[in-house]
Design an enzyme around this catalytic site. Structure first.
Site, PDB file in Angstrom:
ATOM      1  N   ASN A   1       0.663  -1.077  -0.112  1.00 26.55           N
ATOM      2  CA  ASN A   1       0.048   0.195  -0.144  1.00 26.55           C
ATOM      3  C   ASN A   1       0.989   1.152  -0.033  1.00 26.55           C
ATOM      4  OD1 ASN A   1      -3.001  -1.058   0.281  1.00 26.55           O
ATOM      5  ND2 ASN A   1      -1.591  -2.221   1.968  1.00 26.55           N
ATOM      6  N   GLU A   2       0.976   1.725  -1.208  1.00 29.85           N
ATOM      7  CA  GLU A   2       2.071   2.831  -1.486  1.00 29.85           C
ATOM      8  C   GLU A   2       1.440   3.956  -0.901  1.00 29.85           C
ATOM      9  OE1 GLU A   2       5.000   1.969  -1.930  1.00 29.85           O
ATOM     10  OE2 GLU A   2       5.253   0.946  -3.827  1.00 29.85           O
ATOM     11  N   SER A   3       2.167   5.283  -0.835  1.00 33.33           N
ATOM     12  CA  SER A   3       1.587   6.498  -0.528  1.00 33.33           C
ATOM     13  C   SER A   3       0.437   6.858  -1.300  1.00 33.33           C
ATOM     14  CB  SER A   3       2.792   7.644  -0.764  1.00 33.33           C
ATOM     15  OG  SER A   3       4.113   7.162   0.175  1.00 33.33           O
TER      16      SER A   3
END
Ligand code: GLP
Length: 351
Positions: free
Chosen positions: A166-168
């Protein structure tokens, strides 16, 4: 609950930290403490004839944990027969037996060495066709729900604050899904893929929502390179820029750090802001230099108000005036210079 022998965390005055954070001397000791917690939970569930649902992570951070769990199985009879595991993520596309597949990682580091049942191990499938992914992801979540949710979620943290993949920018209610990987994440992974060009651009990840629904979460972070993201996660605002910061809103989370990963925390950088200090010369030097740097002032220009407004009034009360502290620290630094313009040898420069 994981506790450190060197840490005051559990009873610590937490005016800066919004997450329960425990610091260990090194990652080895820390991993063993986490393994003890995992083993405690597995055994507790066994005693109650229940399954233990573990959320598992990959990457370098949990390697010590898995090694210790294998040891506990071999030497202390810890059984994994009641464990059901759900891994966080997998690169996409990815073959099961590829050198970088998380299937292979989990088999080599844990599953092949303990008595977990193969059908109880779940890892997102990197071999699906794109059309199949969406349905597969909602099935993955349904399987977790059918087992009553994750009892304990193990996490690492990416340099950009990602959890799982879950990236930025990932939302707090994000679901399990196919995601595009950040440039920074790909660069970090590129050493395993022999260059950026071979590094996958996408991955399947458990969404933030399911991670947040886990009954208990332990996040591990080692090394100085994680220290800045740890600080912003633990002390900063909750923000989608740093998805790990959502964990501030989880009521059963522990961050487990080694000394290096904790090195930017306020309690380590400026302990005088948190507790009554015994002001050693070394601490005074560190605090005064830090203050001068922060206020962008020469040491000799620091005023009483500067000390008072920056949480150092007890030092001021102890030492007299800012003039006394300033000159003391200034002289100490000056005396470390052995040649001109460090001062005339033998002259009194204490005023
Ligand atoms: C990887 C994984 C994450 C992991 C993180 C940190 O990309 N997908 O689940 O927690 O990045 O990795 P490491 O533990 O190697 O620092």
């Amino acid at each position: 609950m994981v506790k450190s022998s060197t840490d005051k965390a559990t009873g610590f005055e937490k005016c800066f930290e919004y997450i329960n954070t425990v610091i260990f001397e090194d990652s080895d000791t820390a991993s063993k403490a986490v393994a003890r917690e995992v083993a405690r939970l597995i055994r507790e569930k066994q005693d109650n004839q229940q399954y233990c649902v573990l959320g598992l992570a990959t990457g370098s951070s949990p390697k010590g944990l898995y090694a210790e769990l294998v040891r506990l199985h071999r030497e202390e009879g810890l059984s994994f027969a009641n464990v059901i595991s759900f891994n966080l993520d997998e690169y996409y596309p990815m073959e099961y037996d590829s050198i970088n597949s998380y299937v292979r990682f989990m088999k080599e580091l844990l599953f092949d060495h303990v008595d977990i049942q193969v059908q109880n191990c779940h890892i997102p499938d990197g071999t699906l066709s794109k059309q199949e992914i969406s349905e597969y992801c909602s099935d993955y979540e349904s399987k977790i729900e059918a087992r009553g949710g994750i009892d304990l979620q193990i996490l690492g943290i990416g340099g950009n604050g990602h959890i799982g993949f879950n990236e930025s920018g990932s939302l707090q209610n994000s679901r399990t899904r196919l995601v595009a990987l950040d440039y920074m994440t790909r660069v970090a992974a590129s050493k395993d893929f022999l260059g950026l060009i071979n590094t996958p651009r996408t991955a399947i990840t458990l969404g933030v929502k399911k991670i947040m629904e886990a009954k208990q979460v332990i996040l591990m972070a080692w090394g100085e390179k994680k220290s800045h993201v740890v600080k912003s996660t633990v002390e900063g605002e909750v923000s989608s820029k740093v998805p790990a910061s959502y964990l501030q809103e989880h009521n059963q989370v522990t961050f487990v750090l080694d000394k290096e990963a904790s090195s930017q925390l306020t309690r380590v950088q400026s302990p005088w802001l948190l507790e009554n200090m015994v002001w050693t010369d070394k601490m005074i030097r560190k605090a005064v230099l830090g203050l001068a740097l922060r206020l962008k002032k020469p040491i000799l220009m620091l005023t009483d108000d500067d000390y008072i407004e920056n949480g150092m009034s007890d030092l001021l009360a102890e030492e007299g005036t800012s003039y006394d502290i300033n000159i003391k620290v200034f002289n100490k630094l000056q005396n470390t210079i052995t040649v001109w313009p460090g001062g005339k040898p033998g002259s009194d420069d204490s005023k």
